[in-house]
Design a protein around this motif. Structure first.
Motif, PDB file in Angstrom:
ATOM      1  N   HIS A 218      59.886  -1.775 -15.281  1.00  0.00           N
ATOM      2  CA  HIS A 218      59.407  -0.375 -15.914  1.00  0.00           C
ATOM      3  C   HIS A 218      58.083  -0.991 -16.265  1.00  0.00           C
ATOM      4  O   HIS A 218      57.098  -0.089 -16.195  1.00  0.00           O
ATOM      5  CB  HIS A 218      60.178   0.068 -16.956  1.00  0.00           C
ATOM      6  CG  HIS A 218      59.665   1.231 -17.564  1.00  0.00           C
ATOM      7  ND1 HIS A 218      59.533   2.442 -16.878  1.00  0.00           N
ATOM      8  CD2 HIS A 218      59.307   1.360 -19.017  1.00  0.00           C
ATOM      9  CE1 HIS A 218      59.100   3.430 -17.758  1.00  0.00           C
ATOM     10  NE2 HIS A 218      58.924   2.827 -18.954  1.00  0.00           N
ATOM     11  N   ALA A 219      57.886  -2.164 -17.238  1.00  0.00           N
ATOM     12  CA  ALA A 219      56.444  -2.566 -17.516  1.00  0.00           C
ATOM     13  C   ALA A 219      55.444  -2.710 -16.424  1.00  0.00           C
ATOM     14  O   ALA A 219      54.378  -2.355 -16.598  1.00  0.00           O
ATOM     15  CB  ALA A 219      56.734  -3.871 -18.436  1.00  0.00           C
ATOM     16  N   GLY A 220      55.976  -3.311 -15.304  1.00  0.00           N
ATOM     17  CA  GLY A 220      55.036  -3.458 -14.278  1.00  0.00           C
ATOM     18  C   GLY A 220      54.678  -2.145 -13.684  1.00  0.00           C
ATOM     19  O   GLY A 220      53.509  -2.199 -13.239  1.00  0.00           O
TER      20      GLY A 220
ATOM     21  N   ARG B  49      41.099   5.690 -11.121  1.00  0.00           N
ATOM     22  CA  ARG B  49      40.834   6.914 -11.034  1.00  0.00           C
ATOM     23  C   ARG B  49      40.150   7.488 -11.837  1.00  0.00           C
ATOM     24  O   ARG B  49      39.023   8.137 -11.322  1.00  0.00           O
ATOM     25  CB  ARG B  49      42.412   7.726 -10.926  1.00  0.00           C
ATOM     26  CG  ARG B  49      42.091   8.996 -10.528  1.00  0.00           C
ATOM     27  CD  ARG B  49      43.329   9.903 -10.715  1.00  0.00           C
ATOM     28  NE  ARG B  49      43.840  10.192 -12.210  1.00  0.00           N
ATOM     29  CZ  ARG B  49      43.358  11.243 -12.868  1.00  0.00           C
ATOM     30  NH1 ARG B  49      42.532  11.900 -12.219  1.00  0.00           N
ATOM     31  NH2 ARG B  49      43.594  11.215 -14.139  1.00  0.00           N
ATOM     32  N   LEU B  50      40.115   7.002 -13.157  1.00  0.00           N
ATOM     33  CA  LEU B  50      38.931   7.534 -14.277  1.00  0.00           C
ATOM     34  C   LEU B  50      37.718   7.083 -13.714  1.00  0.00           C
ATOM     35  O   LEU B  50      36.501   7.625 -14.181  1.00  0.00           O
ATOM     36  CB  LEU B  50      39.399   7.168 -15.429  1.00  0.00           C
ATOM     37  CG  LEU B  50      40.687   7.881 -16.005  1.00  0.00           C
ATOM     38  CD1 LEU B  50      41.166   7.238 -17.414  1.00  0.00           C
ATOM     39  CD2 LEU B  50      40.415   9.311 -16.283  1.00  0.00           C
TER      40      LEU B  50
ATOM     41  N   GLN C 238      51.048  -0.673 -13.451  1.00  0.00           N
ATOM     42  CA  GLN C 238      50.388  -0.675 -12.076  1.00  0.00           C
ATOM     43  C   GLN C 238      50.011   0.965 -12.373  1.00  0.00           C
ATOM     44  O   GLN C 238      48.772   1.242 -11.845  1.00  0.00           O
ATOM     45  CB  GLN C 238      51.436  -0.519 -11.181  1.00  0.00           C
ATOM     46  CG  GLN C 238      50.712  -0.122  -9.718  1.00  0.00           C
ATOM     47  CD  GLN C 238      49.833  -0.888  -9.222  1.00  0.00           C
ATOM     48  OE1 GLN C 238      49.770  -2.333  -9.290  1.00  0.00           O
ATOM     49  NE2 GLN C 238      48.933  -0.528  -8.649  1.00  0.00           N
ATOM     50  N   GLN C 239      50.586   1.654 -13.108  1.00  0.00           N
ATOM     51  CA  GLN C 239      50.144   3.280 -13.268  1.00  0.00           C
ATOM     52  C   GLN C 239      48.891   3.144 -14.260  1.00  0.00           C
ATOM     53  O   GLN C 239      47.826   3.939 -13.862  1.00  0.00           O
ATOM     54  CB  GLN C 239      51.197   3.912 -13.966  1.00  0.00           C
ATOM     55  CG  GLN C 239      52.362   4.269 -13.217  1.00  0.00           C
ATOM     56  CD  GLN C 239      53.312   5.170 -13.792  1.00  0.00           C
ATOM     57  OE1 GLN C 239      53.627   5.025 -14.917  1.00  0.00           O
ATOM     58  NE2 GLN C 239      54.557   5.529 -12.801  1.00  0.00           N
TER      59      GLN C 239
END
Length: 283
Positions: free
Chosen positions: A93-95, A107-108, A99-100
């Protein structure tokens, strides 16, 4: 003779009894000693058995402790495996979150580059020749400075306005030709005709016909916009539309010009980040 025989008998009898007594005594002593030996052996065996029993009880206690310890270890193993599974899931989940976050940061960054580029484009569009156009920032559109008056129900442009409209078209074309051709940007040029609210039944059709008249005038003067880069939209808002003059309906008999960038992928962004894709949007 008989008397002597009797004496011998009793003497022999006494000797026999004495011998038997001695034999019985010896046997008793031997039996007693054997009994004691057996008793000692029995006591020793009993003590050994007792010690063995104690040892077995201790071993049983040790086994019970080992069983309890084994059960505790099993529980700890199950808890450890569960914790390991949770940690693995948390790591995954942390990975995913990392990544997100990286994707969002990229993206920003792309959006920041895109925004800066769009602001450059917008400023260039806002700087349309002020001799002929006035920019309305609240509506992000241009209006012709020169007022074009039409006769009621007419869409034909009076000759007195043609020179001003042609120069306005040339200024607009110069702007469109000056925009960076390397950017992957197409433009929508909206020519919007308007009409006053004067109870004329064909005001909506009339407003479109007035916009078409302006487009035809530019075409006749050789003002052609590159169809591969500029999409010309002719429209009429009739008695509707935004930003109308609420106090003087005559001023609503005019043209509105809107230049809308149609963004695909900005070249500057693609060069800065090969994996980044600009968001397709309309200004």
């Amino acid at each position: 003779m008989r008397s002597e025989s009797g004496k011998l008998f009793w003497v022999s009898y006494a000797d026999l009894m004495t011998s038997l007594f001695i034999i019985v005594l010896v046997l008793f002593i031997l039996s007693y000693q054997l009994f004691k030996v057996r008793e000692n052996d029995f006591l020793m065996t009993e003590e050994q058995l007792r010690l063995r029993s104690v040892e077995l009880e201790e071993q049983n206690l040790t086994l019970d402790k080992l069983r309890v310890r084994s059960l505790e270890l099993d529980k700890q193993t199950v808890a450890f495996n569960e914790l390991k599974r949770k940690l693995t899931n948390e790591e995954i989940h942390a990975g995913t979150l990392i990544q997100q976050l990286n994707d969002e940061r990229n993206r920003l960054a792309v959006m920041e580059i895109e925004y800066k580029k769009l602001r450059e484009i917008q400023r260039a569009i806002e700087n349309l020749d002020s001799r002929y156009f006035a920019y309305q920032p609240e509506y992000k559109r241009h209006v012709l400075r020169g007022q074009v008056q039409f006769a009621k129900g007419e869409s034909k442009i009076d000759p007195q306005y043609k020179s001003m409209l042609v120069e306005s078209g040339r200024a607009l074309k110069r702007l469109m030709d000056r925009l960076d051709p390397d950017d992957n940007i197409n433009y929508m040029l909206v020519i919007e005709g308007m009409s006053s609210r004067d109870a004329y039944s064909r005001n909506y059709e009339l407003s479109y016909e007035r916009a078409l008249s302006l487009f035809r005038l530019w075409e006749n003067e050789g003002l052609h916009f590159d169809p591969g880069k500029v999409e010309v939209m002719i429209s009429g808002s009739g008695e509707g539309g935004m930003g109308r003059d609420r106090y003087n309906e005559q001023k609503n008999q005019r043209f509105l010009i809107q230049i809308i960038p149609k963004i695909g992928e900005l070249k500057a962004i693609a060069q800065g980040n090969d994996d980044a894709r600009a968001i397709v949007s309309n200004w």
